[in-house]
Design a protein around this motif. Structure first.
Motif, PDB file in Angstrom:
ATOM      1  N   GLY A  49     -14.180 -47.489  51.537  1.00  0.00           N
ATOM      2  CA  GLY A  49     -14.299 -48.391  50.398  1.00  0.00           C
ATOM      3  C   GLY A  49     -15.460 -48.009  49.503  1.00  0.00           C
ATOM      4  O   GLY A  49     -15.975 -46.892  49.556  1.00  0.00           O
ATOM      5  N   ARG A  50     -15.902 -48.973  48.681  1.00  0.00           N
ATOM      6  CA  ARG A  50     -16.949 -48.681  47.705  1.00  0.00           C
ATOM      7  C   ARG A  50     -18.249 -48.200  48.357  1.00  0.00           C
ATOM      8  O   ARG A  50     -18.863 -47.228  47.909  1.00  0.00           O
ATOM      9  CB  ARG A  50     -17.221 -49.926  46.853  1.00  0.00           C
ATOM     10  CG  ARG A  50     -16.128 -50.217  45.851  1.00  0.00           C
ATOM     11  CD  ARG A  50     -16.381 -51.517  45.121  1.00  0.00           C
ATOM     12  NE  ARG A  50     -16.246 -52.673  46.007  1.00  0.00           N
ATOM     13  CZ  ARG A  50     -16.480 -53.928  45.637  1.00  0.00           C
ATOM     14  NH1 ARG A  50     -16.886 -54.181  44.399  1.00  0.00           N
ATOM     15  NH2 ARG A  50     -16.317 -54.922  46.477  1.00  0.00           N
ATOM     16  N   VAL A  51     -18.661 -48.890  49.421  1.00  0.00           N
ATOM     17  CA  VAL A  51     -19.919 -48.528  50.065  1.00  0.00           C
ATOM     18  C   VAL A  51     -19.788 -47.215  50.822  1.00  0.00           C
ATOM     19  O   VAL A  51     -20.653 -46.344  50.738  1.00  0.00           O
ATOM     20  CB  VAL A  51     -20.392 -49.658  51.004  1.00  0.00           C
ATOM     21  CG1 VAL A  51     -21.617 -49.223  51.799  1.00  0.00           C
ATOM     22  CG2 VAL A  51     -20.715 -50.906  50.202  1.00  0.00           C
ATOM     23  N   GLY A  52     -18.700 -47.056  51.564  1.00  0.00           N
ATOM     24  CA  GLY A  52     -18.494 -45.818  52.311  1.00  0.00           C
ATOM     25  C   GLY A  52     -18.471 -44.603  51.402  1.00  0.00           C
ATOM     26  O   GLY A  52     -19.108 -43.584  51.685  1.00  0.00           O
ATOM     27  N   LYS A  53     -17.752 -44.699  50.287  1.00  0.00           N
ATOM     28  CA  LYS A  53     -17.683 -43.582  49.346  1.00  0.00           C
ATOM     29  C   LYS A  53     -19.035 -43.339  48.677  1.00  0.00           C
ATOM     30  O   LYS A  53     -19.404 -42.192  48.413  1.00  0.00           O
ATOM     31  CB  LYS A  53     -16.610 -43.857  48.288  1.00  0.00           C
ATOM     32  CG  LYS A  53     -15.188 -43.858  48.827  1.00  0.00           C
ATOM     33  CD  LYS A  53     -14.765 -42.492  49.363  1.00  0.00           C
ATOM     34  CE  LYS A  53     -14.592 -41.477  48.253  1.00  0.00           C
ATOM     35  NZ  LYS A  53     -14.091 -40.181  48.753  1.00  0.00           N
ATOM     36  N   ALA A  54     -19.779 -44.421  48.422  1.00  0.00           N
ATOM     37  CA  ALA A  54     -21.102 -44.251  47.818  1.00  0.00           C
ATOM     38  C   ALA A  54     -22.036 -43.523  48.771  1.00  0.00           C
ATOM     39  O   ALA A  54     -22.784 -42.627  48.368  1.00  0.00           O
ATOM     40  CB  ALA A  54     -21.680 -45.612  47.442  1.00  0.00           C
ATOM     41  N   LEU A  55     -21.993 -43.881  50.048  1.00  0.00           N
ATOM     42  CA  LEU A  55     -22.828 -43.214  51.050  1.00  0.00           C
ATOM     43  C   LEU A  55     -22.442 -41.745  51.183  1.00  0.00           C
ATOM     44  O   LEU A  55     -23.297 -40.882  51.332  1.00  0.00           O
ATOM     45  CB  LEU A  55     -22.705 -43.923  52.400  1.00  0.00           C
ATOM     46  CG  LEU A  55     -23.308 -45.325  52.482  1.00  0.00           C
ATOM     47  CD1 LEU A  55     -22.988 -45.953  53.829  1.00  0.00           C
ATOM     48  CD2 LEU A  55     -24.818 -45.286  52.264  1.00  0.00           C
ATOM     49  N   GLU A  56     -21.152 -41.477  51.110  1.00  0.00           N
ATOM     50  CA  GLU A  56     -20.697 -40.089  51.173  1.00  0.00           C
ATOM     51  C   GLU A  56     -21.239 -39.310  49.974  1.00  0.00           C
ATOM     52  O   GLU A  56     -21.643 -38.146  50.109  1.00  0.00           O
ATOM     53  CB  GLU A  56     -19.173 -40.034  51.179  1.00  0.00           C
ATOM     54  CG  GLU A  56     -18.613 -38.628  51.307  1.00  0.00           C
ATOM     55  CD  GLU A  56     -17.095 -38.584  51.204  1.00  0.00           C
ATOM     56  OE1 GLU A  56     -16.488 -37.682  51.792  1.00  0.00           O
ATOM     57  OE2 GLU A  56     -16.523 -39.458  50.516  1.00  0.00           O
ATOM     58  N   GLY A  57     -21.270 -39.944  48.808  1.00  0.00           N
ATOM     59  CA  GLY A  57     -21.765 -39.285  47.609  1.00  0.00           C
ATOM     60  C   GLY A  57     -23.246 -38.953  47.661  1.00  0.00           C
ATOM     61  O   GLY A  57     -23.730 -38.130  46.897  1.00  0.00           O
ATOM     62  N   MET A  58     -23.973 -39.604  48.563  1.00  0.00           N
ATOM     63  CA  MET A  58     -25.399 -39.324  48.717  1.00  0.00           C
ATOM     64  C   MET A  58     -25.660 -38.154  49.653  1.00  0.00           C
ATOM     65  O   MET A  58     -26.800 -37.701  49.784  1.00  0.00           O
ATOM     66  CB  MET A  58     -26.116 -40.575  49.254  1.00  0.00           C
ATOM     67  CG  MET A  58     -26.031 -41.779  48.359  1.00  0.00           C
ATOM     68  SD  MET A  58     -26.733 -43.245  49.147  1.00  0.00           S
ATOM     69  CE  MET A  58     -26.036 -44.548  48.125  1.00  0.00           C
ATOM     70  N   GLY A  59     -24.620 -37.677  50.326  1.00  0.00           N
ATOM     71  CA  GLY A  59     -24.761 -36.564  51.249  1.00  0.00           C
ATOM     72  C   GLY A  59     -24.662 -35.229  50.545  1.00  0.00           C
ATOM     73  O   GLY A  59     -24.613 -35.146  49.319  1.00  0.00           O
ATOM     74  N   LEU A  64     -18.336 -36.564  57.367  1.00  0.00           N
ATOM     75  CA  LEU A  64     -16.935 -36.742  57.749  1.00  0.00           C
ATOM     76  C   LEU A  64     -16.565 -38.198  57.502  1.00  0.00           C
ATOM     77  O   LEU A  64     -17.096 -39.099  58.152  1.00  0.00           O
ATOM     78  CB  LEU A  64     -16.733 -36.394  59.226  1.00  0.00           C
ATOM     79  CG  LEU A  64     -15.310 -36.627  59.773  1.00  0.00           C
ATOM     80  CD1 LEU A  64     -14.307 -35.723  59.062  1.00  0.00           C
ATOM     81  CD2 LEU A  64     -15.273 -36.393  61.282  1.00  0.00           C
ATOM     82  N   LEU A  65     -15.691 -38.432  56.528  1.00  0.00           N
ATOM     83  CA  LEU A  65     -15.253 -39.786  56.200  1.00  0.00           C
ATOM     84  C   LEU A  65     -13.970 -40.092  56.957  1.00  0.00           C
ATOM     85  O   LEU A  65     -12.977 -39.363  56.842  1.00  0.00           O
ATOM     86  CB  LEU A  65     -15.021 -39.904  54.693  1.00  0.00           C
ATOM     87  CG  LEU A  65     -14.607 -41.279  54.171  1.00  0.00           C
ATOM     88  CD1 LEU A  65     -15.742 -42.275  54.333  1.00  0.00           C
ATOM     89  CD2 LEU A  65     -14.187 -41.181  52.704  1.00  0.00           C
ATOM     90  N   VAL A  66     -13.982 -41.139  57.756  1.00  0.00           N
ATOM     91  CA  VAL A  66     -12.790 -41.541  58.502  1.00  0.00           C
ATOM     92  C   VAL A  66     -12.390 -42.945  58.079  1.00  0.00           C
ATOM     93  O   VAL A  66     -13.242 -43.787  57.780  1.00  0.00           O
ATOM     94  CB  VAL A  66     -13.016 -41.499  60.027  1.00  0.00           C
ATOM     95  CG1 VAL A  66     -13.391 -40.093  60.473  1.00  0.00           C
ATOM     96  CG2 VAL A  66     -14.085 -42.486  60.468  1.00  0.00           C
ATOM     97  N   LYS A  67     -11.108 -43.184  58.048  1.00  0.00           N
ATOM     98  CA  LYS A  67     -10.603 -44.493  57.674  1.00  0.00           C
ATOM     99  C   LYS A  67     -10.668 -45.436  58.868  1.00  0.00           C
ATOM    100  O   LYS A  67     -10.729 -45.019  60.024  1.00  0.00           O
ATOM    101  CB  LYS A  67      -9.153 -44.380  57.180  1.00  0.00           C
ATOM    102  CG  LYS A  67      -9.002 -43.572  55.906  1.00  0.00           C
ATOM    103  CD  LYS A  67      -7.549 -43.514  55.466  1.00  0.00           C
ATOM    104  CE  LYS A  67      -7.385 -42.718  54.183  1.00  0.00           C
ATOM    105  NZ  LYS A  67      -5.970 -42.635  53.761  1.00  0.00           N
ATOM    106  N   ARG A  68     -10.653 -46.722  58.550  1.00  0.00           N
ATOM    107  CA  ARG A  68     -10.662 -47.734  59.598  1.00  0.00           C
ATOM    108  C   ARG A  68      -9.474 -47.522  60.534  1.00  0.00           C
ATOM    109  O   ARG A  68      -8.345 -47.355  60.086  1.00  0.00           O
ATOM    110  CB  ARG A  68     -10.559 -49.122  58.955  1.00  0.00           C
ATOM    111  CG  ARG A  68     -10.643 -50.278  59.910  1.00  0.00           C
ATOM    112  CD  ARG A  68     -10.535 -51.578  59.143  1.00  0.00           C
ATOM    113  NE  ARG A  68      -9.283 -51.619  58.373  1.00  0.00           N
ATOM    114  CZ  ARG A  68      -9.047 -52.495  57.401  1.00  0.00           C
ATOM    115  NH1 ARG A  68      -9.977 -53.351  57.057  1.00  0.00           N
ATOM    116  NH2 ARG A  68      -7.894 -52.478  56.771  1.00  0.00           N
TER     117      ARG A  68
END
Length: 299
Positions: A49-59, A64-68
């Motif tokens: 979601g918004r927060v997960g994608k934002a955190l990924e953008g800071m890397g 590794l982004l995994v879905k629920r």
């Protein structure tokens, strides 16, 4: 505020023609697509979601982004940043190897302590996220007020420094706290969301700003009541002027709507204190809270 505080929606814009409010957000200059110059520890991020994608953008592209519901890999070193709703936490544990549970970092709002303790995670990593991501893919906005110009976001646990470094790489503030200091701030945030949402709900779901401005006395009375109950239950002393700090934050996020949500994780903790006291023949430590919950037929 999910309505989640760490996934706040913000419509604030800044122009040279419009005077800036006294309480303002600092907009991150790092867009999600920008490569950061600070070395950030790679992480597994649960939730796209918004927060997960934002955190990924800071890397730096090594996350590794995994879905629920997807399984967490056993061989990926580093923190596991959990950005899901509270009610999804059990399923996150089920898809995470037991040996990696201590690497989980919980970004959820509310009272997680009983749940964490029941899972053997008493010292689990947690983050109090006071930042907004208005739309998927947009830069986060840091919530700062003149009472806390250093920022309110805080992290605790094994991976707290790594989380702080990631957030700072994204232009956000983040303090690293010890257990006691974090617990106080966690409870203060819990008190804020339980108070402002309940007062707003009993007045038709008005915005946070209307609660703070037009129902200020009700809000401060409930904050004081819940703070007293929490301090007594946990055997701690809060810093003075809590009402001022929480009202300042309310003005900073004035456009947020109000509603009593995730009762089990939020207001339910205080209501359980009331039930316990009454069962023991004692006075209700949160009489206003109980009265207003019943008024709204929440309990």
């Amino acid at each position: 505020m999910s309505f989640s505080l760490f996934s706040f929606s913000s419509t604030l814009t800044t122009t040279t023609a419009t005077p800036l409010p006294k309480f303002r957000f600092r907009v991150s200059s790092v867009m999600a697509s920008t490569v950061t110059t600070t070395k950030v520890a790679p992480a597994v991020i649960v939730g796209g979601g918004r927060v997960g994608k934002a955190l990924e953008g800071m890397g730096d592209g090594q996350d590794l982004l995994v879905k629920r519901g997807d399984s967490i890999p056993l061989d990926f070193e580093g923190p596991i940043l959990v950005c899901t709703r509270n009610d999804d936490l059990d399923s996150v544990l089920q898809t995470t190897p037991l040996s990696r549970w201590k690497d989980l970092v919980f970004f959820q709002n509310g009272m997680l302590e009983p749940w964490l303790e029941s899972k053997g995670l008493k010292d689990g990593n947690q983050v109090l996220a006071y930042f907004a991501v208005s739309k998927l893919g947009e830069s986060p906005i840091d919530g700062k007020t003149d009472t806390n110009p250093e920022g309110l976001t805080a992290a605790y646990g094994k991976w707290s420094s790594a989380v702080s470094e990631r957030l700072q790489a994204g232009g956000l503030s983040c303090k690293v706290l010890d257990k006691e200091a974090f617990q106080k701030q966690m409870l203060e945030k819990l008190i804020w969301i339980c108070s402002v949402m309940l007062v707003g709900a009993r007045h038709g779901g008005v915005s946070v700003g209307v609660v703070e401005k037009e129902f200020h006395l009700e809000l401060c009375s409930l904050i004081a009541e819940l703070a007293s109950a929490a301090a007594s239950e946990k055997g701690l002393t809060f810093e003075q002027a809590m009402e001022d700090r929480l009202c300042a934050y309310s003005r900073a996020v004035a456009h947020f709507p109000t509603a009593v949500k995730e009762f089990k994780w939020r207001n339910g903790w205080f209501y359980a204190l009331s039930e316990k006291a009454i069962a023991q023949g004692k006075q209700d430590p949160c009489p206003l809270h109980t009265k207003w919950l019943k008024e709204l037929k929440i309990v």
